[in-house]
Design an enzyme around this catalytic site. Structure first.
Site, mmCIF file in Angstrom:
data_model
loop_
_atom_site.group_PDB
_atom_site.id
_atom_site.type_symbol
_atom_site.label_atom_id
_atom_site.label_comp_id
_atom_site.label_asym_id
_atom_site.label_seq_id
_atom_site.Cartn_x
_atom_site.Cartn_y
_atom_site.Cartn_z
ATOM 1 N N GLU A 363 0.829 -1.230 0.000
ATOM 2 C CA GLU A 363 0.000 0.000 0.000
ATOM 3 C C GLU A 363 0.850 1.260 0.000
ATOM 4 O O GLU A 363 0.442 2.289 0.542
ATOM 5 C CB GLU A 363 -0.948 0.073 1.225
ATOM 6 N N GLY A 364 2.023 1.192 -0.583
ATOM 7 C CA GLY A 364 2.941 2.344 -0.559
ATOM 8 C C GLY A 364 3.960 2.131 0.533
ATOM 9 O O GLY A 364 3.600 1.987 1.713
HETATM 10 C C1 LIG Z 1 2.784 -9.308 0.320
HETATM 11 C C2 LIG Z 1 2.481 -8.250 -0.691
HETATM 12 C C3 LIG Z 1 1.170 -8.027 -1.068
HETATM 13 C C4 LIG Z 1 0.861 -7.052 -2.023
HETATM 14 N N1 LIG Z 1 -0.442 -6.880 -2.414
HETATM 15 C C5 LIG Z 1 -0.736 -6.005 -3.428
HETATM 16 C C6 LIG Z 1 -2.067 -5.885 -3.948
HETATM 17 O O1 LIG Z 1 -2.996 -6.526 -3.451
HETATM 18 N N2 LIG Z 1 -2.281 -5.053 -4.993
HETATM 19 C C7 LIG Z 1 -1.289 -4.305 -5.566
HETATM 20 O O2 LIG Z 1 -1.557 -3.569 -6.523
HETATM 21 N N3 LIG Z 1 -0.003 -4.393 -5.102
HETATM 22 C C8 LIG Z 1 0.293 -5.223 -4.057
HETATM 23 N N4 LIG Z 1 1.581 -5.342 -3.578
HETATM 24 C C9 LIG Z 1 2.625 -4.541 -4.195
HETATM 25 C C10 LIG Z 1 3.073 -3.372 -3.334
HETATM 26 O O3 LIG Z 1 2.046 -2.431 -3.216
HETATM 27 C C11 LIG Z 1 4.343 -2.793 -3.969
HETATM 28 O O4 LIG Z 1 5.339 -3.772 -3.783
HETATM 29 C C12 LIG Z 1 4.746 -1.479 -3.360
HETATM 30 O O5 LIG Z 1 3.889 -0.454 -3.790
HETATM 31 C C13 LIG Z 1 6.194 -1.081 -3.674
HETATM 32 O O6 LIG Z 1 6.461 -1.241 -5.009
HETATM 33 P P1 LIG Z 1 7.782 -2.034 -5.477
HETATM 34 O O7 LIG Z 1 7.825 -3.308 -4.728
HETATM 35 O O8 LIG Z 1 7.741 -2.099 -6.946
HETATM 36 O O9 LIG Z 1 8.969 -1.152 -4.988
HETATM 37 P P2 LIG Z 1 9.633 0.065 -5.781
HETATM 38 O O10 LIG Z 1 8.612 1.082 -6.121
HETATM 39 O O11 LIG Z 1 10.488 -0.459 -6.863
HETATM 40 O O12 LIG Z 1 10.555 0.675 -4.638
HETATM 41 C C14 LIG Z 1 11.821 0.110 -4.309
HETATM 42 C C15 LIG Z 1 12.429 0.960 -3.205
HETATM 43 O O13 LIG Z 1 12.600 2.312 -3.649
HETATM 44 C C16 LIG Z 1 11.925 3.197 -2.794
HETATM 45 N N5 LIG Z 1 11.376 4.315 -3.579
HETATM 46 C C17 LIG Z 1 10.665 4.253 -4.727
HETATM 47 N N6 LIG Z 1 10.332 5.493 -5.135
HETATM 48 C C18 LIG Z 1 10.814 6.355 -4.209
HETATM 49 C C19 LIG Z 1 10.780 7.777 -4.051
HETATM 50 N N7 LIG Z 1 10.153 8.557 -4.913
HETATM 51 N N8 LIG Z 1 11.414 8.310 -2.977
HETATM 52 C C20 LIG Z 1 12.058 7.526 -2.091
HETATM 53 N N9 LIG Z 1 12.105 6.188 -2.181
HETATM 54 C C21 LIG Z 1 11.496 5.591 -3.223
HETATM 55 C C22 LIG Z 1 10.832 2.378 -2.120
HETATM 56 O O14 LIG Z 1 10.452 2.954 -0.873
HETATM 57 C C23 LIG Z 1 11.518 1.033 -1.955
HETATM 58 O O15 LIG Z 1 12.301 1.070 -0.805
HETATM 59 C C24 LIG Z 1 1.903 -6.287 -2.601
HETATM 60 C C25 LIG Z 1 3.235 -6.502 -2.209
HETATM 61 C C26 LIG Z 1 3.518 -7.468 -1.253
HETATM 62 C C27 LIG Z 1 4.944 -7.689 -0.866
#
Ligand SMILES: Cc1cc2nc3c(=O)[nH]c(=O)nc-3n(C[C@H](O)[C@H](O)[C@H](O)COP(=O)(O)OP(=O)(O)OC[C@H]3O[C@@H](n4cnc5c(N)ncnc54)[C@H](O)[C@@H]3O)c2cc1C
Length: 382
Positions: A363-364
């Site tokens: 969720e972010g």
């Molecule tokens: C168990 C689980 C359940 C989930 N369920 C759902 C679901 O039901 N529906 C859905 O749509 N998604 C779901 N997700 C996905 C989840 O919402 C995303 O993983 C999350 O939004 C982060 O995206 P990412 O993993 O691609 O990380 P990225 O966006 O690639 O981020 C990688 C790192 O960079 C940092 N970062 C990125 N941008 C910035 C910025 N501008 N400033 C500072 N730091 C930054 C992040 O904080 C993180 O530390 C789920 C994930 C998990 C693990």
């Protein structure tokens, strides 16, 4: 008006705690080991009215509010973070979106089966290469004379591969960037749609997570939610609700880690006395105590604001950020307090340690919440 819990809230807490102890705890460790999702348990949760907190009576809801939902979510997550997830999937994601943006037909069609858990829900924003930057998504729906054709994929979607219905965010006009994303209600058994499980997770082993592939999936015209191009706004409004639920789950974990640690500190003896007599253990417990209580109050405040019909984006981000970090810190401290038993699956703190990490991501991420909070602080967001 002042915020206070009502007798009804306390009754709901008792009911949810009782359910968690009787229906989830007895098979929890075995279910975790087997990575077992039990659809019948979601149905039982529905029968208790867990997913009816928000919607009005005419859709099968009880309209008891977000504070009540958070209280019950905390109780379930304090026994099992995995089983806290259905609150989001059955209730917090789709129901408020349809109440705010959907047509009457969409509400009547989708809300009652989600409340009753006759259909299992999901919401899909994330893709393999698009997480925090939602607008970098690639999936798209192209309009035809009968509706839409959907292509692309979604990744890390909770409730997949067992979902029956979902709200999916995809581009309908890439040129317009944020304003080109639209939301659709999608039948998760539609032709051309495939759900695949992700089996490599660190934790939340009773809560399925997966990938969705869309290959020329036909969507009827009435599957569009709200206006074409309003998907980003709808998504952000949905996240205000799903983040709140995630924050309530994190409070449950932080509290459970504290409770288990207090019990252990009163039993385990070293240096001729129970370890709770050592001041450094007291300091660890004091931090866990204060942090989970503070997190809970942030959650209640954010939920209460929503119950007053006000926007709560800032308060939700504060609650989500603080409670996620508090849960991870509490789990970390709990593992330390339990010593080598904290490193063993014999005690639940090892599971909480793994499950808690999800709150800093879903969720972010915590960085994204800090970004939102910082932007409010600076007046960049209002
Ligand atoms: C168990 C689980 C359940 C989930 N369920 C759902 C679901 O039901 N529906 C859905 O749509 N998604 C779901 N997700 C996905 C989840 O919402 C995303 O993983 C999350 O939004 C982060 O995206 P990412 O993993 O691609 O990380 P990225 O966006 O690639 O981020 C990688 C790192 O960079 C940092 N970062 C990125 N941008 C910035 C910025 N501008 N400033 C500072 N730091 C930054 C992040 O904080 C993180 O530390 C789920 C994930 C998990 C693990």
């Amino acid at each position: 008006m002042e915020f206070a819990l009502t007798a009804e809230h306390e009754e709901m807490r008792r009911m949810a705690r009782n359910f968690a102890e009787k229906r989830i705890a007895p098979t929890m460790e075995e279910d975790e080991k087997e990575h077992r999702f039990r659809a019948e348990l979601v149905k039982e949760m529905a029968d208790q009215g867990f997913f009816a907190c928000i919607a009005p009576e005419k859709y099968g809801g009880l309209e008891v509010g977000h504070v009540a939902a958070c209280i019950m979510t905390e109780e379930i997550a304090a026994v099992s973070p995995s089983w806290g997830l259905p609150f989001n999937l059955q209730m917090n994601a789709i129901q408020p979106v349809l109440l705010a943006f959907g047509t009457e037909e969409q509400r009547e069609k989708h809300i009652p089966p989600l409340i009753a858990a006759e259909k299992l829900g999901c919401f899909a924003i994330t893709e393999a290469n698009s997480g925090s930057d939602v607008a970098s998504m690639k999936s798209q729906a192209v309009e035809t004379k009968d509706g839409w054709i959907l292509n692309g994929s979604k990744m890390w979607i909770s409730g997949v591969p067992v979902a029956d219905t979902g709200i999916i965010f995809v581009y309908t006009d890439r040129e317009k960037k944020h304003r080109g994303i639209s939301a659709f209600m999608v039948d998760m058994h539609a032709e051309g749609l495939e759900q695949r499980a992700i089996e490599t997770k660190l934790g939340l082993h009773c809560a399925p997570t997966g990938e969705i592939i869309f290959q020329d999936v036909k969507l009827p015209k009435d599957s569009l939610v709200g206006e074409q191009g309003a998907g980003f706004k709808i998504c952000m409004s949905m996240l205000d609700n799903t983040r709140l639920s995630s924050a309530a789950r994190a409070v449950g974990v932080a509290r459970a880690c504290f409770d288990h640690s207090v019990r252990y500190a009163n039993e385990r003896e070293q240096f001729g006395t129970v370890i709770g007599q050592h001041q450094m253990i007291q300091q660890q417990l004091a931090d866990m105590y204060v942090e989970h209580e503070a997190a809970r109050l942030l959650v209640y405040r954010a939920a209460w604001i929503k119950d007053q019909g006000q926007r709560n984006t800032l308060e939700v981000s504060m609650a989500k950020y603080f409670s996620s970090e508090a849960a991870v810190r509490a789990a970390n401290e709990a593992v330390k307090i339990f010593g080598s038993y904290g490193f063993s699956s014999e005690y639940p703190v090892e599971r909480f340690y793994r499950d808690a990490k999800s709150y800093q991501i879903v969720e972010g991420t915590s960085n994204i919440q800090r970004m939102i909070i910082g932007q409010y602080a600076l007046g960049i967001r209002k």
